[in-house]
Design an enzyme around this catalytic site. Structure first.
Site, PDB file in Angstrom:
ATOM      1  N   TYR A 113       0.835  -1.199   0.000  1.00 26.56           N
ATOM      2  CA  TYR A 113       0.000   0.000   0.000  1.00 26.56           C
ATOM      3  C   TYR A 113       0.872   1.251   0.000  1.00 26.56           C
ATOM      4  O   TYR A 113       1.233   1.772  -1.049  1.00 26.56           O
ATOM      5  CB  TYR A 113      -0.967  -0.009   1.191  1.00 26.56           C
ATOM      6  CG  TYR A 113      -1.955  -1.147   1.137  1.00 26.56           C
ATOM      7  CD1 TYR A 113      -2.959  -1.181   0.178  1.00 26.56           C
ATOM      8  CD2 TYR A 113      -1.864  -2.209   2.023  1.00 26.56           C
ATOM      9  CE1 TYR A 113      -3.851  -2.238   0.113  1.00 26.56           C
ATOM     10  CE2 TYR A 113      -2.759  -3.266   1.971  1.00 26.56           C
ATOM     11  CZ  TYR A 113      -3.758  -3.278   1.008  1.00 26.56           C
ATOM     12  OH  TYR A 113      -4.632  -4.323   0.943  1.00 26.56           O
ATOM     13  N   CYS A 114       1.207   1.731   1.164  1.00 28.49           N
ATOM     14  CA  CYS A 114       1.871   3.030   1.279  1.00 28.49           C
ATOM     15  C   CYS A 114       3.321   3.033   0.817  1.00 28.49           C
ATOM     16  O   CYS A 114       3.774   4.014   0.234  1.00 28.49           O
ATOM     17  CB  CYS A 114       1.739   3.538   2.707  1.00 28.49           C
ATOM     18  SG  CYS A 114      -0.004   3.654   3.192  1.00 28.49           S
ATOM     19  N   VAL A 115       4.052   1.951   1.035  1.00 30.46           N
ATOM     20  CA  VAL A 115       5.437   1.893   0.555  1.00 30.46           C
ATOM     21  C   VAL A 115       5.445   1.881  -0.973  1.00 30.46           C
ATOM     22  O   VAL A 115       6.163   2.650  -1.613  1.00 30.46           O
ATOM     23  CB  VAL A 115       6.189   0.681   1.154  1.00 30.46           C
ATOM     24  CG1 VAL A 115       7.544   0.488   0.482  1.00 30.46           C
ATOM     25  CG2 VAL A 115       6.348   0.849   2.662  1.00 30.46           C
ATOM     26  N   THR A 118       3.968   5.365  -2.437  1.00 32.79           N
ATOM     27  CA  THR A 118       4.905   6.476  -2.226  1.00 32.79           C
ATOM     28  C   THR A 118       6.146   6.317  -3.092  1.00 32.79           C
ATOM     29  O   THR A 118       6.654   7.306  -3.653  1.00 32.79           O
ATOM     30  CB  THR A 118       5.271   6.580  -0.732  1.00 32.79           C
ATOM     31  OG1 THR A 118       4.073   6.847   0.007  1.00 32.79           O
ATOM     32  CG2 THR A 118       6.296   7.665  -0.485  1.00 32.79           C
TER      33      THR A 118
END
Length: 179
Positions: A113-115, A118
């Site tokens: 998700y966020c890794v 980003t």
């Protein structure tokens, strides 16, 4: 090059309890190793915290707090976010530009998700990324174990070439941050 370390969503609610991420305590130890290297080289260390307006990871709750055992120092920067993209509706890009950052080191939670989001956004913005392959983690899902998610993203992100800047995957031990 001026380097910034992005520590994404290493928060209490993702590190303990029933839904704790895979090997979260070992990942925290590696993140501490990497953040010490970044600080020693004069790099910027940025801790990013995901939040919701209610429920899980609600701002200010115990689950929202940075994880126990994570080393944070006075010059480190804290940024709050509400989407998987640490740049979206935050001042992260402006902070990086203000400090003359030209390269990112990325670690944290959750890998898929966020890794992932980003890292891809960083590439689109022109930042080469050193992804610390053993310092990001996941809970996994019903189809893939956490270890499979991590391995898949290490391979996939390192093979993206369409943005220009690239991702290189490096271990916490092998990471070198130049002053």
């Amino acid at each position: 090059m001026t380097t910034a370390l992005l520590v994404i969503d290493v928060q209490q609610g993702l590190c303990e309890g029933e839904h704790a991420a895979f090997e979260s305590q070992q990942v925290i130890a590696r993140i501490n190793q990497v953040s010490a290297k970044a600080r020693a080289a004069g790099g910027l260390v940025v801790f990013i915290q995901h939040e919701s307006s209610s429920g899980y990871l609600e701002f200010g709750t115990d689950a929202w707090q940075l994880a126990r055992g994570l080393h944070i120092e006075v010059p480190d920067i804290l940024i709050r976010k509400t989407t998987p993209d640490s740049f979206h509706r935050t001042d992260l890009e402006q902070v990086l530009k203000k400090h003359g950052v030209t390269e990112l080191v990325v670690c944290g939670m959750h890998t898929e998700y966020c890794v992932d989001t980003t890292t891809r956004r960083a590439l689109a913005l022109g930042f080469p990324v050193a992804l610390v392959g053993d310092a990001h983690t996941s809970e996994g899902n019903r189809h893939l174990s956490a270890a499979q998610v991590i391995q898949h993203h290490n391979e996939t992100l390192a093979n993206i070439s369409s943005f220009g800047p690239r991702v290189r995957v490096v271990s916490a031990e092998a990471l070198r941050v130049e002053p």
